[in-house]
Every structure is written in structure tokens, then in C-alpha cells.
Design an enzyme around this catalytic site. Structure first.
Site, mmCIF file in Angstrom:
data_model
loop_
_atom_site.group_PDB
_atom_site.id
_atom_site.type_symbol
_atom_site.label_atom_id
_atom_site.label_comp_id
_atom_site.label_asym_id
_atom_site.label_seq_id
_atom_site.Cartn_x
_atom_site.Cartn_y
_atom_site.Cartn_z
ATOM 1 N N ARG A 197 -32.401 -32.786 7.465
ATOM 2 C CA ARG A 197 -31.975 -31.412 7.712
ATOM 3 C C ARG A 197 -33.152 -30.618 8.249
ATOM 4 N NH1 ARG A 197 -27.617 -32.814 8.150
ATOM 5 N NH2 ARG A 197 -25.755 -32.351 6.920
ATOM 6 N N HIS A 247 -29.774 -33.237 17.327
ATOM 7 C CA HIS A 247 -29.015 -33.451 16.090
ATOM 8 C C HIS A 247 -27.885 -34.464 16.319
ATOM 9 C CE1 HIS A 247 -27.865 -31.426 12.030
ATOM 10 N NE2 HIS A 247 -27.572 -32.724 12.025
#
Length: 313
Positions: free
Chosen positions: A228, A276
Site C-alpha cells: 500500500r 498499481h
């Protein structure tokens, strides 16, 4: 039963997927009219405040991705099981990413990319082999263990770190605060796959990087973060790259996403940026997994991959 889809994306493709995998079931969509008392399950990502409230017969919430930090910060989260997506498709994609980038750093591929652009023929001495390089994986759950097995097959010397003690055949697994220092001290390539919790926010910082091995075959430690974005302190990553505390970094996640155009990470010569997508959840596989979990539950079996609320993952 009814399944409620609560997302900010286009919903019709998800309706069609769940209709295929749960034929005959009613699929409701947040923002449209539906009977709130009929909702037993919610499939969601980043729900807006209030969207999960007022569902008196709710029995489970499914996250439409591997992470659940978007739910842990949700106000008045209903007291029902929260189920993560833990499917083989996502796991294999993450392992592919880790093997790709560990090999890229091992063979110094970014330098050869620059040489090609400059039409510069610059053979070098033989690089280290994978067995000379110590990979450390922070977060030794399903994703971390699968990546470890595949990296070990390539020859890398792999160890793991977990918040709590864990035994995994074939690997040294460090744990807790004391184990973290030992783990970092034997690590040349640090892979971060830990979940985002209040305890882990900002953990990838200068203090941690300074504890990484300095005697490795790559000439300096390397960071790979596909966990993250808020695990990392980007100002620290940049300053550590500039002063040699880190040799290089591969970053798939960022403090702010999309990564702002003015971020120096885009153009730093020792940073590899990916958008991502290290382990993008394949929608069809995700819908199939959730449907299988619902059918298991209705047959009297427990849900798999239920989140521990106390830990936040």
C-alpha cells in the site's frame, strides 16, 4: 437473497458477472431502488459513508480487492464478517511481478535500457547470480509465501518477516519487533507486502532503510513496494536514494494515486514506477470467487480469508 454492489465504478459489468455466477439471485446496485431488508451480502470497494448502513439482515461484506484498509477506516462498519479476495489469479500475478523486478535489479536491466537509448555498447563483468542475493519479504501471508517459493526456484536466498510467529517449511521467518532488525540486516532486496494498518502506516522510512544490509552483492539495498502506498514515506525514499542508503526502488503504490505529474519519483533515475498493477484483480475471477464463498457459506461451510478486525487484515 440479495447481493448489493457498492462501488464508485461502472456497475453494470459487475451485475452481469454476478448474475452469471449466482443465477437466479437478485443483484442490487447502490444508488438504485432496492429493498434494504433483503440484502444479505455486499461486494464493495471504497464505500461512501452511509452506504453500508441500514442493512438489517446483512451477513457478510466482500472486498472487491486484496486489501481491506478502505473498509477498516469506514465509519460505523457493520459487525459482520469481512472477506478478502484470496484467489489464485491475484496471487500468481503478484508473484510474477516480484520475480520480474527482482531479476531486473539482479541483472541491472534499467542501466542497459539507458545504454540502448544512448546506443552505448558497454559490456560489464558478470553480475551476481540469484543465489548471492538475499531477498526479504515483509508480510508472509498467501501472497508473500507464493512469491517466496517462486523466487527461491530462481535461486534467490529468501526469508520472510511476519508480525506474529509463523512457521513456513523451507524458509526462515522472522517475527515481531526484535525479529525485524535481524530480518532487515540480512536483506539486500526488501519486498513489502504487509497490510496497511495504523501500526504500519509510514513504516517504510529512513529509519527502517538504514537497518538494511550494507554488504550485499548488489552494492546497496533495494526496495520493492507493492503493498500500500501509505506504508512508504516518499520523501525518505528519495533522500535515501540520493545519499546511497538505498540503491534503487520499484514502486507500484504511492501516497497519492494516481501519482501526481510533478512527483520526482517519475523521473528519478533509480526508481521504477508501475501504476498499481502488480496484482490487479481480474474482475471475472473476483466475481467467481465471491460467488463460491457465498455458496460455501449457504451450504454450512465457513467463509475463507475472513479479516481479523483486531489486526486490521
Amino acid at each position: 437473497m440479495s447481493l448489493l454492489i457498492a462501488v464508485t465504478w461502472q456497475t453494470q459489468p459487475w451485475v452481469e458477472r454476478f448474475q452469471r455466477h449466482l443465477p437466479g439471485r437478485e443483484i442490487a446496485v447502490l444508488g438504485e431502488d432496492f429493498d434494504r431488508s433483503a440484502i444479505r451480502y455486499v461486494a464493495t470497494w471504497g464505500p461512501k459513508p452511509g452506504s453500508l448502513s441500514g442493512l438489517p439482515n446483512l451477513e457478510a461484506i466482500f472486498s472487491l480487492g486484496a486489501g481491506v484498509d478502505h473498509l477498516m477506516s469506514y465509519p460505523d462498519l457493520p459487525d459482520v464478517p469481512i472477506v478478502r479476495v484470496a484467489q489464485d489469479d491475484l496471487t500468481h500475478r503478484m508473484s510474477e511481478y516480484m520475480v520480474l523486478h527482482c531479476l531486473m535489479h539482479l541483472r541491472d536491466q534499467r542501466r542497459f535500457d539507458e545504454d540502448q537509448k544512448a546506443k552505448r555498447w558497454k559490456p560489464d563483468r558478470a553480475p551476481p547470480i540469484a543465489g548471492d542475493v538475499r531477498v526479504g519479504i515483509m508480510g508472509f501471508g498467501v501472497l508473500g509465501q507464493d512469491s517466496a517459493r517462486k523466487l527461491k526456484t530462481m535461486g534467490f536466498d529468501v526469508a520472510g518477516w511476519s508480525r506474529t510467529p509463523k512457521s513456513v517449511e523451507g524458509f526462515q521467518v522472522y517475527s515481531g519487533e526484535g525479529g525485524l532488525v535481524q530480518f532487515l540486516g540480512r536483506t539486500d532486496i526488501l519486498i513489502s507486502l504487509i497490510p496497511l494498518t495504523p501500526d504500519t502506516q509510514g513504516i517504510l522510512n529512513r529509519s527502517l532503510f538504514e537497518k538494511l544490509a550494507r554488504d550485499g552483492a548488489l552494492g546497496g539495498p533495494i526496495l520493492i513496494n507493492a503493498g500500500r502506498g501509505k506504508l512508504q514515506v516518499e520523501a525518505d525514499i528519495l533522500s535515501c536514494l540520493d545519499d546511497g542508503t538505498l540503491k534503487a526502488a520499484t514502486l507500484d503504490v504511492f501516497e497519492t494515486e494516481p501519482l501526481p505529474e510533478d512527483s520526482p519519483l517519475w523521473t528519478h533515475p533509480r526508481v521504477t514506477v508501475t501504476p498499481h498493477n502488480s496484482a490487479t484483480s481480474e474482475p471475472e475471477a473476483t466475481a467467481r470467487y465471491i460467488a463460491q464463498q457465498i455458496l460455501r457459506y449457504e451450504a454450512g461451510e465457513p467463509f475463507e480469508a475472513v479479516v481479523d478486525r483486531a489486526r486490521g487484515y
